[in-house]
Write a protein that holds these residues in place. Structure first.
Motif, short mmCIF file in Angstrom:
data_model
loop_
_atom_site.label_atom_id
_atom_site.label_comp_id
_atom_site.label_asym_id
_atom_site.label_seq_id
_atom_site.Cartn_x
_atom_site.Cartn_y
_atom_site.Cartn_z
N ALA A 25 3.75 41.56 29.97
CA ALA A 25 2.75 42.28 30.76
C ALA A 25 1.36 42.17 30.16
O ALA A 25 1.19 42.05 28.94
N GLU A 26 0.37 42.18 31.04
CA GLU A 26 -1.02 42.40 30.63
C GLU A 26 -1.31 43.89 30.85
O GLU A 26 -1.09 44.42 31.94
N ILE A 27 -1.77 44.57 29.80
CA ILE A 27 -1.91 46.02 29.83
C ILE A 27 -3.38 46.41 29.86
O ILE A 27 -4.19 45.90 29.07
N VAL A 74 2.22 51.84 25.64
CA VAL A 74 3.24 50.83 25.96
C VAL A 74 3.52 50.00 24.71
O VAL A 74 2.65 49.27 24.22
N ILE A 75 4.73 50.13 24.15
CA ILE A 75 5.11 49.37 22.95
C ILE A 75 5.58 47.98 23.33
O ILE A 75 5.16 46.98 22.75
N GLU A 76 6.48 47.91 24.30
CA GLU A 76 6.98 46.63 24.81
C GLU A 76 7.09 46.72 26.32
O GLU A 76 7.45 47.76 26.86
N SER A 77 6.79 45.61 26.99
CA SER A 77 6.92 45.59 28.44
C SER A 77 7.13 44.16 28.91
O SER A 77 6.41 43.25 28.50
N LYS A 78 8.13 43.97 29.76
CA LYS A 78 8.38 42.64 30.31
C LYS A 78 9.04 42.76 31.67
O LYS A 78 9.68 43.78 31.99
N MET A 79 8.89 41.72 32.43
CA MET A 79 9.53 41.63 33.74
C MET A 79 10.48 40.44 33.71
O MET A 79 10.10 39.35 33.29
#
Length: 453
Positions: free
Chosen positions: A82-84, A217-222
């Motif tokens: 992700a771009e945060i 947000v520590i980690e985020s992925k799709m």
């Protein structure tokens, strides 16, 4: 045998196209092994049978290079970071996670999953939406994170199969050519008023709203589920077969070389000592050799694996037990010839010990034969381990090529047409065996006087 010096062997070997081909293949396998051990984390190898490790991977997907050979492009399985973005307005903390997807395939993706690891306190509202290539924005889900009075770390997954997400998409079905609620991915990736796939750039967005503090947000992925992944595809357990095949290379070399060196050393020393001592010692040792030689190796290996352990290290030991007898017979016959030579008699007259005569005067002359035997013995060890693993008697904690074939057989890969699960490990076993056969035959033709003539 003594007339064949090291320099002569080297010179003759370099003239052998067969031997050089074997060395070329073996060098490639060694390079692959070094790269595998250096680059791929050991944790990946250790977690080969951990389902949680592979949860983000697709089931039984074909290799991605199949798209270059097919007229229709199969959707690739993608894991997108992700771009945060964060901001604050009117006392409301806003955190946005955006996932860009370029979709240029001729079939719908199977599903999608959002995985988040966040740190927060209090309550946070979550809204998920997607902006399609035609500019239409589809609201997918509106929910909230579990309330927490203190700062907490929370793991959350949002699935495309979520009932609320499907109900929200049902509100848009009049804009699409669907008479009933279809799969969420079919609605999202379909052309408006046309029952076909819309290609282009998609942006999936997860917005989080908080009052007291922003969402960290520590980690985020799709994970966009596809039907093609990696260089070698995946199996029924979602494991990346490229990793298994790469780790299988150093394991195969370790098994083959360990067994061949161990069995040749034992057989060489045993046979030379038996031939040198002669008389009753030779008779007793050869009768014991005949007993081991007469034992059916494969049934005994199966029994030992079932009753004692299927550890890969014990398997290497068992293979050594049944592999040295043939070497012992040949080395005994060579020892009988060498011990009659004058310099051996002179060594005896000078009072040298038997062990010194054997290790200084006899064994060095058998080294060319030993090297050829080591090379020729490696394929047998590799194929035997692969056979035992295929029967389910191998060590399941190691991703050997035989274990991969066993898993393929267990899940019916052949009947379902999962060729990428079966063909690569079989080819690698054949190539590795062929490399050592080429080297062994080239050496044997050099050091064996009969073959030379």
């Amino acid at each position: 045998m003594s007339s064949v010096s090291t320099q002569e062997i080297k010179k003759e070997f370099l003239r052998s196209k067969l031997g050089l081909t074997g060395i070329f293949i073996l060098s490639g396998l060694i390079i692959v092994s070094i790269i595998t051990i250096s680059v791929i984390p050991s944790s990946t190898f250790q977690e080969w049978n951990n389902p949680e490790k592979w949860i983000s991977y697709p089931k039984t997907s074909v290799p991605i290079w199949v798209n270059f050979l097919s007229s229709e492009k199969i959707p690739e399985h993608k894991i997108i970071d992700a771009e945060i973005f964060q901001s604050q307005e009117n006392g409301i903390f806003f955190t946005s996670q955006q996932f860009g997807v370029v979709f240029e395939y001729d079939d719908f993706p199977s599903d999608f999953i959002f995985e988040m690891k966040t740190k927060y306190s209090d309550s946070h509202l979550i809204q998920i939406k997607v902006i399609r290539p035609d500019g239409i924005t589809l609201e997918l889900l509106s929910t909230s994170l579990p309330h927490s009075n203190s700062e907490t770390i929370h793991n959350q997954r949002y699935f495309s199969t979520d009932n609320m997400m499907m109900k929200n998409l049902n509100l848009y079905k009049d804009d699409f050519q669907f008479d009933f609620l279809s799969d969420t991915t079919e609605i999202i990736f379909s052309e408006l008023n046309e029952n076909k796939i819309q290609k282009g750039d998609y942006i999936f967005i997860i917005d989080a709203y908080g009052v007291k503090e922003p969402l960290d947000v520590i980690e985020s992925k799709m994970v966009l589920g596809g039907k093609a992944y990696g260089l070698m595809g995946t199996d029924e357990l979602r494991r990346d077969l490229a990793i298994g095949l790469l780790w299988g290379t150093p394991l195969a070399l370790f098994i083959g070389i360990s067994v061949s060196i161990g069995s040749v050393v034992v057989g060489l020393v045993y046979g030379v000592y038996s031939g040198y001592k002669g008389k009753k010692t030779d008779e007793v040792m050869m009768r014991f050799n005949d007993v081991i030689y007469a034992l059916p190796a494969l049934p005994f290996l199966i029994i030992l694996a079932v009753t004692i352990s299927n550890s890969i290290f014990l398997m290497i030991g068992f293979l050594m037990i049944f592999s040295w007898v043939g070497i012992a017979k040949v080395s005994r016959s060579m020892s009988l010839q060498i011990k009659t030579r004058q310099y051996i008699e002179a060594a005896k007259i000078m009072g040298q010990k038997d062990s010194k005569i054997i290790f200084r005067h006899i064994l060095p002359q058998l080294l060319p034969y030993a090297f050829a035997s080591i090379a020729i013995s490696v394929p047998a060890a590799i194929t035997t381990e692969a056979g035992l693993s295929f029967l389910g008697l191998g060590d399941p904690s190691f991703p050997t090529w035989g274990q991969i074939l066993h898993d393929a057989n267990t899940y019916g890969a052949a009947s379902q047409g999962f060729w990428w699960w079966i063909v690569p490990p079989g080819i690698l076993i054949a190539i590795t065996g062929l490399a050592f056969v080429f080297i062994g035959n080239a050496l044997d033709a050099i050091v064996n006087p009969k073959l030379k003539r």
